[in-house]
Design a protein around this motif. Sequence first.
Motif, PDB file in Angstrom:
ATOM      1  N   TYR A 279       6.240  -8.098 -47.921  1.00 52.85           N
ATOM      2  CA  TYR A 279       6.522  -7.572 -49.247  1.00 52.85           C
ATOM      3  C   TYR A 279       7.779  -8.188 -49.856  1.00 52.85           C
ATOM      4  O   TYR A 279       8.021  -8.051 -51.035  1.00 52.85           O
ATOM      5  CB  TYR A 279       6.672  -6.052 -49.211  1.00 52.85           C
ATOM      6  CG  TYR A 279       5.425  -5.324 -48.777  1.00 52.85           C
ATOM      7  CD1 TYR A 279       4.166  -5.802 -49.098  1.00 52.85           C
ATOM      8  CD2 TYR A 279       5.501  -4.157 -48.050  1.00 52.85           C
ATOM      9  CE1 TYR A 279       3.026  -5.142 -48.706  1.00 52.85           C
ATOM     10  CE2 TYR A 279       4.361  -3.483 -47.656  1.00 52.85           C
ATOM     11  CZ  TYR A 279       3.127  -3.976 -47.990  1.00 52.85           C
ATOM     12  OH  TYR A 279       1.995  -3.310 -47.603  1.00 52.85           O
ATOM     13  N   LYS A 280       8.572  -8.858 -49.065  1.00 48.47           N
ATOM     14  CA  LYS A 280       9.827  -9.404 -49.573  1.00 48.47           C
ATOM     15  C   LYS A 280       9.607 -10.549 -50.558  1.00 48.47           C
ATOM     16  O   LYS A 280      10.492 -10.878 -51.310  1.00 48.47           O
ATOM     17  CB  LYS A 280      10.716  -9.838 -48.417  1.00 48.47           C
ATOM     18  CG  LYS A 280      11.104  -8.655 -47.540  1.00 48.47           C
ATOM     19  CD  LYS A 280      12.306  -8.927 -46.732  1.00 48.47           C
ATOM     20  CE  LYS A 280      12.596  -7.821 -45.765  1.00 48.47           C
ATOM     21  NZ  LYS A 280      13.057  -6.600 -46.323  1.00 48.47           N
TER      22      LYS A 280
ATOM     23  N   THR B  56       2.645  -2.696 -55.028  1.00 51.90           N
ATOM     24  CA  THR B  56       3.531  -1.600 -54.668  1.00 51.90           C
ATOM     25  C   THR B  56       4.150  -1.020 -55.931  1.00 51.90           C
ATOM     26  O   THR B  56       4.519  -1.754 -56.842  1.00 51.90           O
ATOM     27  CB  THR B  56       4.664  -2.104 -53.742  1.00 51.90           C
ATOM     28  OG1 THR B  56       4.080  -2.642 -52.562  1.00 51.90           O
ATOM     29  CG2 THR B  56       5.629  -1.001 -53.388  1.00 51.90           C
ATOM     30  N   SER B  57       4.247   0.293 -55.970  1.00 52.34           N
ATOM     31  CA  SER B  57       4.961   0.932 -57.078  1.00 52.34           C
ATOM     32  C   SER B  57       5.621   2.198 -56.548  1.00 52.34           C
ATOM     33  O   SER B  57       5.166   2.791 -55.572  1.00 52.34           O
ATOM     34  CB  SER B  57       4.030   1.253 -58.241  1.00 52.34           C
ATOM     35  OG  SER B  57       3.063   2.209 -57.863  1.00 52.34           O
TER      36      SER B  57
ATOM     37  N   SER C 144       6.885   9.514 -56.127  1.00 53.96           N
ATOM     38  CA  SER C 144       5.680   9.012 -55.476  1.00 53.96           C
ATOM     39  C   SER C 144       5.843   7.519 -55.249  1.00 53.96           C
ATOM     40  O   SER C 144       6.676   6.871 -55.876  1.00 53.96           O
ATOM     41  CB  SER C 144       4.454   9.284 -56.338  1.00 53.96           C
ATOM     42  OG  SER C 144       4.543   8.571 -57.555  1.00 53.96           O
ATOM     43  N   TYR C 145       5.056   7.027 -54.313  1.00 56.51           N
ATOM     44  CA  TYR C 145       4.975   5.589 -54.127  1.00 56.51           C
ATOM     45  C   TYR C 145       3.599   5.241 -53.595  1.00 56.51           C
ATOM     46  O   TYR C 145       2.898   6.090 -53.046  1.00 56.51           O
ATOM     47  CB  TYR C 145       6.085   5.053 -53.217  1.00 56.51           C
ATOM     48  CG  TYR C 145       6.109   5.591 -51.811  1.00 56.51           C
ATOM     49  CD1 TYR C 145       5.433   4.937 -50.775  1.00 56.51           C
ATOM     50  CD2 TYR C 145       6.839   6.728 -51.500  1.00 56.51           C
ATOM     51  CE1 TYR C 145       5.474   5.417 -49.477  1.00 56.51           C
ATOM     52  CE2 TYR C 145       6.893   7.208 -50.206  1.00 56.51           C
ATOM     53  CZ  TYR C 145       6.209   6.548 -49.196  1.00 56.51           C
ATOM     54  OH  TYR C 145       6.261   7.028 -47.913  1.00 56.51           O
ATOM     55  N   LYS C 146       3.200   4.011 -53.829  1.00 54.51           N
ATOM     56  CA  LYS C 146       1.931   3.528 -53.296  1.00 54.51           C
ATOM     57  C   LYS C 146       2.105   2.070 -52.900  1.00 54.51           C
ATOM     58  O   LYS C 146       2.956   1.358 -53.434  1.00 54.51           O
ATOM     59  CB  LYS C 146       0.788   3.705 -54.283  1.00 54.51           C
ATOM     60  CG  LYS C 146       0.821   2.786 -55.468  1.00 54.51           C
ATOM     61  CD  LYS C 146      -0.419   2.951 -56.323  1.00 54.51           C
ATOM     62  CE  LYS C 146      -0.386   1.913 -57.427  1.00 54.51           C
ATOM     63  NZ  LYS C 146      -1.630   1.811 -58.131  1.00 54.51           N
ATOM     64  N   TYR C 147       1.290   1.658 -51.933  1.00 62.66           N
ATOM     65  CA  TYR C 147       1.348   0.288 -51.453  1.00 62.66           C
ATOM     66  C   TYR C 147       0.000  -0.079 -50.849  1.00 62.66           C
ATOM     67  O   TYR C 147      -0.786   0.783 -50.471  1.00 62.66           O
ATOM     68  CB  TYR C 147       2.468   0.109 -50.417  1.00 62.66           C
ATOM     69  CG  TYR C 147       2.287   0.959 -49.180  1.00 62.66           C
ATOM     70  CD1 TYR C 147       1.680   0.442 -48.039  1.00 62.66           C
ATOM     71  CD2 TYR C 147       2.715   2.286 -49.151  1.00 62.66           C
ATOM     72  CE1 TYR C 147       1.502   1.217 -46.910  1.00 62.66           C
ATOM     73  CE2 TYR C 147       2.543   3.060 -48.027  1.00 62.66           C
ATOM     74  CZ  TYR C 147       1.934   2.525 -46.907  1.00 62.66           C
ATOM     75  OH  TYR C 147       1.764   3.302 -45.797  1.00 62.66           O
ATOM     76  N   ILE C 148      -0.239  -1.374 -50.770  1.00 66.43           N
ATOM     77  CA  ILE C 148      -1.445  -1.879 -50.131  1.00 66.43           C
ATOM     78  C   ILE C 148      -1.045  -2.307 -48.728  1.00 66.43           C
ATOM     79  O   ILE C 148      -0.191  -3.178 -48.551  1.00 66.43           O
ATOM     80  CB  ILE C 148      -2.049  -3.053 -50.920  1.00 66.43           C
ATOM     81  CG1 ILE C 148      -2.386  -2.596 -52.340  1.00 66.43           C
ATOM     82  CG2 ILE C 148      -3.280  -3.600 -50.204  1.00 66.43           C
ATOM     83  CD1 ILE C 148      -2.782  -3.715 -53.282  1.00 66.43           C
ATOM     84  N   ALA C 149      -1.648  -1.690 -47.726  1.00 62.96           N
ATOM     85  CA  ALA C 149      -1.292  -1.951 -46.334  1.00 62.96           C
ATOM     86  C   ALA C 149      -2.021  -3.178 -45.804  1.00 62.96           C
ATOM     87  O   ALA C 149      -2.895  -3.750 -46.471  1.00 62.96           O
ATOM     88  CB  ALA C 149      -1.623  -0.732 -45.480  1.00 62.96           C
ATOM     89  N   ASP C 150      -1.672  -3.566 -44.587  1.00 55.01           N
ATOM     90  CA  ASP C 150      -2.295  -4.717 -43.945  1.00 55.01           C
ATOM     91  C   ASP C 150      -3.804  -4.548 -43.777  1.00 55.01           C
ATOM     92  O   ASP C 150      -4.537  -5.528 -43.697  1.00 55.01           O
ATOM     93  CB  ASP C 150      -1.660  -4.971 -42.577  1.00 55.01           C
ATOM     94  CG  ASP C 150      -0.227  -5.460 -42.704  1.00 55.01           C
ATOM     95  OD1 ASP C 150       0.134  -5.983 -43.779  1.00 55.01           O
ATOM     96  OD2 ASP C 150       0.520  -5.317 -41.727  1.00 55.01           O
TER      97      ASP C 150
END
Length: 107
Positions: free
Chosen positions: A22-23, A49-50, A72-78
């Motif tokens: 993500y960096k 990601t947000s 809240s937060y959301k992300y797309i995982a591996d």
Amino acid sequence: MKFAIVFAALFALAVAASPASYKDAQVLRSESDVGVDSFHYNLETSDGTSQQAQGQLKQVDAENSAVVQSGSYKYIADDGQTYSINWTADEFGFHPEGAHLPVAPEA
């Protein structure tokens, strides 16, 4: 002052906890407003990601105050799935909720 330190620490923790992949993400949107007794921010990156949060100083009793926050937060995982977390934090602790998180049985 204590409020700004807590906010900065939580934001740094969220950034530091990001996996290495993500960096390389680019910031698409970043908004923040930090005041003396309240804050809010929104962040969105190119990797899906947000996160957003808001908080304010709450007088718990005559001698104590706490920063009450929600976000809240959301992300797309591996695994390719999008994970979403809604959370609150107050004088009683941190309370995350998400479809993928385990739930304690009712007492």
